[in-house]
Each structure stands twice: as C-alpha cells, then as structure tokens.
Design an enzyme around this catalytic site. Structure first.
Site, mmCIF file in Angstrom:
data_model
loop_
_atom_site.group_PDB
_atom_site.id
_atom_site.type_symbol
_atom_site.label_atom_id
_atom_site.label_comp_id
_atom_site.label_asym_id
_atom_site.label_seq_id
_atom_site.Cartn_x
_atom_site.Cartn_y
_atom_site.Cartn_z
ATOM 1 N N THR A 57 73.610 44.023 4.280
ATOM 2 C CA THR A 57 74.229 43.365 3.116
ATOM 3 C C THR A 57 74.834 42.014 3.491
ATOM 4 O OG1 THR A 57 76.448 44.396 3.263
ATOM 5 C CG2 THR A 57 74.740 45.626 2.104
ATOM 6 N N ALA A 87 75.549 40.542 -1.236
ATOM 7 C CA ALA A 87 74.888 41.453 -2.179
ATOM 8 C C ALA A 87 75.005 42.880 -1.640
ATOM 9 C CB ALA A 87 73.429 41.051 -2.356
ATOM 10 N N HIS A 88 76.244 43.382 -1.572
ATOM 11 C CA HIS A 88 76.429 44.710 -0.970
ATOM 12 C C HIS A 88 75.687 45.795 -1.765
ATOM 13 C CE1 HIS A 88 79.414 43.525 1.976
ATOM 14 N NE2 HIS A 88 80.243 43.066 1.062
ATOM 15 N N ASP A 89 76.208 46.098 -2.945
ATOM 16 C CA ASP A 89 75.703 47.263 -3.664
ATOM 17 C C ASP A 89 74.288 47.042 -4.190
ATOM 18 O OD1 ASP A 89 78.077 48.417 -3.049
ATOM 19 O OD2 ASP A 89 78.964 48.208 -5.043
#
Ligand code: BDR
Ligand code: CA
Length: 310
Positions: A189, A235-237
């Site tokens: 991420t 853009a983790h999730d």
C-alpha cells in the site's frame, strides 16, 4: 472470479470496514466494479468510534450502494468533514456484524469473500460464534500488517500497522483459521500513492464518484503532508479491493503468519515463508497465507481510474 475464463460470475463480497477515507475510496471502487457484488457492509471501530464508522458506512452505502445492508457491532467525523450530499436513508441491518457474517456465509456456502480493511474484530468474533464457518468462506482478503519488505514495519507505531495494532489477538486468530487468507499490507500500500494530480484527474473526469474521491481525500492528503508523506495519499484499503479483481498485479509470498499479541510490538506480523525449512512450531501448525510483497502500482491506479470512468 470464482471460475476461470470470461464467465461473468461475480465476486460476492462482505466489506468489513471502519470508514475512514481510504475505506470510502475502496467502497466506491467496489460499488463501480462490474465484477463485484457487494452482499453487505459490516462496520468496525478504528478510524473513529463505532457509531461514527457505522454512520459513515450508512452514508456511503446510501450514496453508492443503495441496496446493500449495513451491520455493526452494537447499536468526530472520520470522513474528513466533507459536505454530505443528500440524506442518510440506509437503515442498519438488525444483525450484529459478526452474526451477519456467519448467517450470510452459511446461506451461501463457498461463495462469500470477506474483504476486511479495519481491525479484524468482527471476523474473529464470527469464527468464535461459528467455528465451522471458516470452511464455508470463499476467501478472506485483508488490508493490514507489514512484512518489512521495503524496511517498513508499521504506521501506528514503528513496529505495527494500524489494523493489526488495534486488535492483534483478532488478527492472529484470523490469520490462523482454516480459510484462505490473502494480505495486502504496507509493503504494497505504501507503493501505491494516489497523487494530487491523479485525484484531480478523477475530480475532472470521473463524474460524481470522482468528485467524491477528490472531496474526501482533501483532508487525508493534508494529514499525510503533515506526516511528511509525498504529495498524495496511500491507497491502503483500495489495494486490497484491487487484489480481489486483479491479483495478477501483485506478487505474493506464501507461508503461515503470526501476529505478536503482547509487548511493544503487539500487532507486528511475521510470516514464515514456505521457502524456509527451519523448524518453527509457532508457525508450522498454521495454514499458509498469501502475503503481498510486490505490486504494479501504475496498473493498480489505472484500474481505479478506469473503473470510476466507466
Ligand atoms: C489502515 O488503517 C486505517 O486507518 C486505514 O483505513 C487503513 O485500513 C492503514 O494502516
Ligand atoms: Ca480502514
């Protein structure tokens, strides 16, 4: 997709989330992607308390996924204080989140994917409530943890990522249960940054959803800038959602994963790669997980933009 080739079987997802700005971005993607069917949204505390994350989940569902039920654990705004359009008209599903997971999985054996992008509390409670449920889940995809591939072990602390840090016991239970688990942690991420220019292009060229992603990310970007991060947001999730539909864009490593549950590194994720033959009883008795260790970030970002533009 469950089969191969070009069949139109959709990924049937329960999205377990603590919205949260990057959670909101991941939800918009799922709502727009033609190969995803959102079966339910379950909320968990994390980015904010449970009442706030549940209210945010209800708002997001009412705006982007109007027929999808929202369930939470029990009955300061984590969405960056954006102006909300329209009314929150979603009613929460009457079930507790973990009960909703158990019931939905039992009603659809082998079909449901759990996409978990907050603390893993609801999934651990689901396993406790219905131990047999693990065998009936199609796959679990998690945003959480970090394996130090690029020298980063954490963001909540130097040694722990926020989602595994927040409920390390739950994370260790989920990664050790007899179901298929894939993990997108900080190793990928942090490689995938939605820059200001990227977000501006969505604002200008991707309709209502693009404008929403821009609006909701203004606050988060400021937060990142304060934190000394580049001109954009991680853009983790969304990375975990992208993995569901485009896993070929990720390199993975197989092997059992443990989560430290005590001490100053509680929440630290450690994998024993299958290539390692050392006897390690604390890992060896546990099932393999797929940990993401590489990503084609440009392609993952293109996937997001193209999905919103369509
Ligand atoms: C994770 O922590 C949360 O704050 C984000 O929504 C994401 O799920 C990143 O470490
Ligand atoms: Ca989250």
């Amino acid at each position: 997709m469950h089969g191969h080739g070009n069949d139109m079987t959709k990924h049937r997802i329960i999205f377990d989330t603590d919205p949260g700005i990057d959670d909101a971005i991941a939800l918009v993607f799922q709502a727009r992607h033609p190969a995803i069917e959102l079966v339910g949204i379950t909320s968990v505390f994390g980015n904010a308390d449970i009442d706030t994350t549940t209210a945010n989940a209800r708002y997001l569902a009412s705006r982007f996924a109007p027929h999808v039920p929202v369930a939470h654990i029990h009955g300061k705004d984590a969405l960056g204080e954006i102006e909300r359009i329209g009314h929150v008209d979603k009613q929460e599903d009457g079930h507790a989140a973990h009960r909703f997971i158990v019931d939905t999985v039992r009603a659809n054996p082998g079909e449901i994917m759990l996409l978990a992008v907050g603390l893993l509390t609801n999934l651990a409670l689901a396993l406790k409530e219905g131990p047999g449920v693990a065998a009936l889940v199609h796959e679990v995809v998690v945003m959480g943890g970090a394996f130090g591939i690029h020298g980063v072990l954490g963001n909540a602390t130097p040694a722990t990522e926020a989602n595994t840090h927040g409920d390390p016991d739950a994370a260790d239970i989920v990664f050790g249960a007899p179901w298929k688990v894939s993990i997108a942690g900080l190793d990928v991420t942090h490689e995938t940054v939605m820059t200001r220019a990227f977000l501006a292009s969505l604002r200008d060229g991707a309709g209502d959803a693009g404008r929403f992603v821009w609006d909701v990310s203004r606050f988060y970007q400021g937060f990142h800038a304060d934190d000394g991060v580049p001109d954009g947001i991680y853009a983790h999730d969304y990375s975990a959602a992208a993995y569901v539909v485009a896993r070929d864009l990720f390199a993975t490593r197989r092997g059992p994963v443990r989560v430290l549950t005590d001490g100053i590194a509680a929440g630290l994720t450690i994998q024993k790669p299958d290539s390692m033959h050392t006897h390690a009883p604390d890992w060896d008795a546990r099932p393999d997980c797929e940990a993401c260790i590489g990503v084609d970030a440009d392609a993952v970002l293109d996937l997001f933009a193209n999905t919103l533009r369509n």
